[in-house]
Design an enzyme around this catalytic site. Structure first.
Site, mmCIF file in Angstrom:
data_model
loop_
_atom_site.group_PDB
_atom_site.id
_atom_site.type_symbol
_atom_site.label_atom_id
_atom_site.label_comp_id
_atom_site.label_asym_id
_atom_site.label_seq_id
_atom_site.Cartn_x
_atom_site.Cartn_y
_atom_site.Cartn_z
ATOM 1 N N CYS A 26 -47.011 30.637 18.632
ATOM 2 C CA CYS A 26 -46.013 31.229 17.735
ATOM 3 C C CYS A 26 -46.436 32.630 17.290
ATOM 4 O O CYS A 26 -47.484 33.137 17.696
ATOM 5 C CB CYS A 26 -45.808 30.327 16.514
ATOM 6 S SG CYS A 26 -47.271 30.174 15.459
ATOM 7 N N PHE A 28 -48.035 35.487 15.049
ATOM 8 C CA PHE A 28 -49.245 35.610 14.235
ATOM 9 C C PHE A 28 -50.322 34.586 14.591
ATOM 10 O O PHE A 28 -51.165 34.250 13.757
ATOM 11 C CB PHE A 28 -48.908 35.531 12.739
ATOM 12 C CG PHE A 28 -47.877 36.531 12.315
ATOM 13 C CD1 PHE A 28 -48.174 37.882 12.250
ATOM 14 C CD2 PHE A 28 -46.588 36.124 12.011
ATOM 15 C CE1 PHE A 28 -47.214 38.813 11.876
ATOM 16 C CE2 PHE A 28 -45.614 37.041 11.638
ATOM 17 C CZ PHE A 28 -45.923 38.385 11.571
ATOM 18 N N ALA A 29 -50.298 34.099 15.842
ATOM 19 C CA ALA A 29 -51.309 33.135 16.280
ATOM 20 C C ALA A 29 -52.513 33.813 16.926
ATOM 21 O O ALA A 29 -53.486 33.146 17.271
ATOM 22 C CB ALA A 29 -50.690 32.138 17.257
ATOM 23 N N GLU A 104 -46.188 40.174 26.051
ATOM 24 C CA GLU A 104 -44.841 39.744 25.620
ATOM 25 C C GLU A 104 -43.934 39.469 26.817
ATOM 26 O O GLU A 104 -42.838 40.020 26.952
ATOM 27 C CB GLU A 104 -44.209 40.799 24.710
ATOM 28 C CG GLU A 104 -45.033 41.147 23.482
ATOM 29 C CD GLU A 104 -44.998 40.056 22.407
ATOM 30 O OE1 GLU A 104 -44.471 38.955 22.677
ATOM 31 O OE2 GLU A 104 -45.499 40.309 21.296
ATOM 32 N N VAL A 105 -44.391 38.576 27.678
ATOM 33 C CA VAL A 105 -43.696 38.321 28.942
ATOM 34 C C VAL A 105 -42.284 37.779 28.740
ATOM 35 O O VAL A 105 -41.422 37.926 29.612
ATOM 36 C CB VAL A 105 -44.536 37.358 29.820
ATOM 37 C CG1 VAL A 105 -44.542 35.950 29.234
ATOM 38 C CG2 VAL A 105 -44.043 37.354 31.256
ATOM 39 N N GLN A 106 -42.008 37.199 27.575
ATOM 40 C CA GLN A 106 -40.665 36.648 27.329
ATOM 41 C C GLN A 106 -39.597 37.732 27.225
ATOM 42 O O GLN A 106 -38.404 37.435 27.308
ATOM 43 C CB GLN A 106 -40.657 35.781 26.061
ATOM 44 C CG GLN A 106 -40.645 36.534 24.743
ATOM 45 C CD GLN A 106 -42.033 36.970 24.281
ATOM 46 O OE1 GLN A 106 -43.022 36.722 24.976
ATOM 47 N NE2 GLN A 106 -42.110 37.589 23.113
ATOM 48 N N CYS A 163 -47.657 27.173 3.282
ATOM 49 C CA CYS A 163 -48.591 26.150 2.783
ATOM 50 C C CYS A 163 -50.002 26.260 3.334
ATOM 51 O O CYS A 163 -50.918 25.615 2.825
ATOM 52 C CB CYS A 163 -48.035 24.754 3.063
ATOM 53 S SG CYS A 163 -48.087 24.288 4.812
ATOM 54 N N CYS A 201 -42.651 23.018 6.873
ATOM 55 C CA CYS A 201 -42.048 24.156 6.167
ATOM 56 C C CYS A 201 -40.982 24.881 6.982
ATOM 57 O O CYS A 201 -40.215 25.673 6.419
ATOM 58 C CB CYS A 201 -43.136 25.151 5.755
ATOM 59 S SG CYS A 201 -44.309 24.500 4.532
#
EC number: 2.7.1.21
Length: 209
Positions: A26, A28-29, A104-106, A163, A201
């Site tokens: 996802c 910020f991973a 950013e291959v997507q 959280c 969340c």
């Protein structure tokens, strides 16, 4: 197995075998951070490395791939997979390219998956990163296919913005609220437009009625 050790790099030296590494997860991973690190390791190992980024992603720089933490790597800004192919062919005339990195291959056209396969079959190491799913939690194009074909897959997690638990979802935020289902799919604005969220969340986008 999440990454290659020095023995595998040496095996590449002797056998000239290509492969595909996919780094996904996802927002910020730490995908771009890990992507840059791996390309640097291979560059230090005297491999000729070329990196590419999609023209849509100019958040921090046009000439560099830059992670959220500030790590950077020289790259080509390109508009299509065909442009990647043309640059590689041109660079191969100067000196053989050993490693290709695609950020950013997507965000690339769907032909990029076929190009990545061709490069790996030619004995080139191809390292790519990208989001595994969009803000609706649907599979992102290109990454969904690479999850099947890549020899090495690393799936990273972030920390939930709300959280602090492990997060594997990207919540798109518009005007301070979770985006609606029909919100534009691509919005490259970093932390001001997205948040990493955990399962508990994450708010499933609502459809307008």
């Amino acid at each position: 197995m999440t990454e290659l050790d020095i023995n595998e790099i040496e095996a590449y030296n002797s056998n000239k075998m290509g492969w595909i590494e996919l780094i996904t997860g996802c927002m910020f991973a730490g995908k771009t951070e890990e992507f840059i690190r791996r390309l640097r390791v291979l560059s230090y190992a005297k491999k000729r490395v070329l990196a590419f980024k999609p023209s849509i992603d100019n958040r921090y720089s046009v000439e560099n791939i830059i992670s959220h933490s500030g790590s950077k790597l020289d790259s080509y800004l390109v508009h299509s997979s065909d442009e990647i192919k043309q640059i590689i062919e041109k660079e191969n005339q100067i000196q053989q390219v050993d490693v290709i990195g695609i950020d950013e291959v997507q965000f690339f056209d769907e032909q990029v998956v076929e190009l990545i396969e061709q490069l790996a079959n030619q004995g080139i190491i191809v390292i790519v990163n990208g989001l595994d799913k969009d803000f609706r939690c649907l599979p992102f194009k290109n990454v969904d296919k690479l999850l099947v074909t890549a020899e090495f897959v690393t799936k990273l997690r972030a920390r939930c913005h709300l959280c602090g638990n492990f997060a594997n979802r990207s919540q798109k935020i518009v005007n301070g609220q979770p985006a609606l289902w029909d919100s534009p799919l691509i919005l490259v604005d970093g932390k001001e437009s997205y948040e990493a969220r955990c399962r508990n969340c994450f708010i499933v986008p609502k459809k307008e009625v």
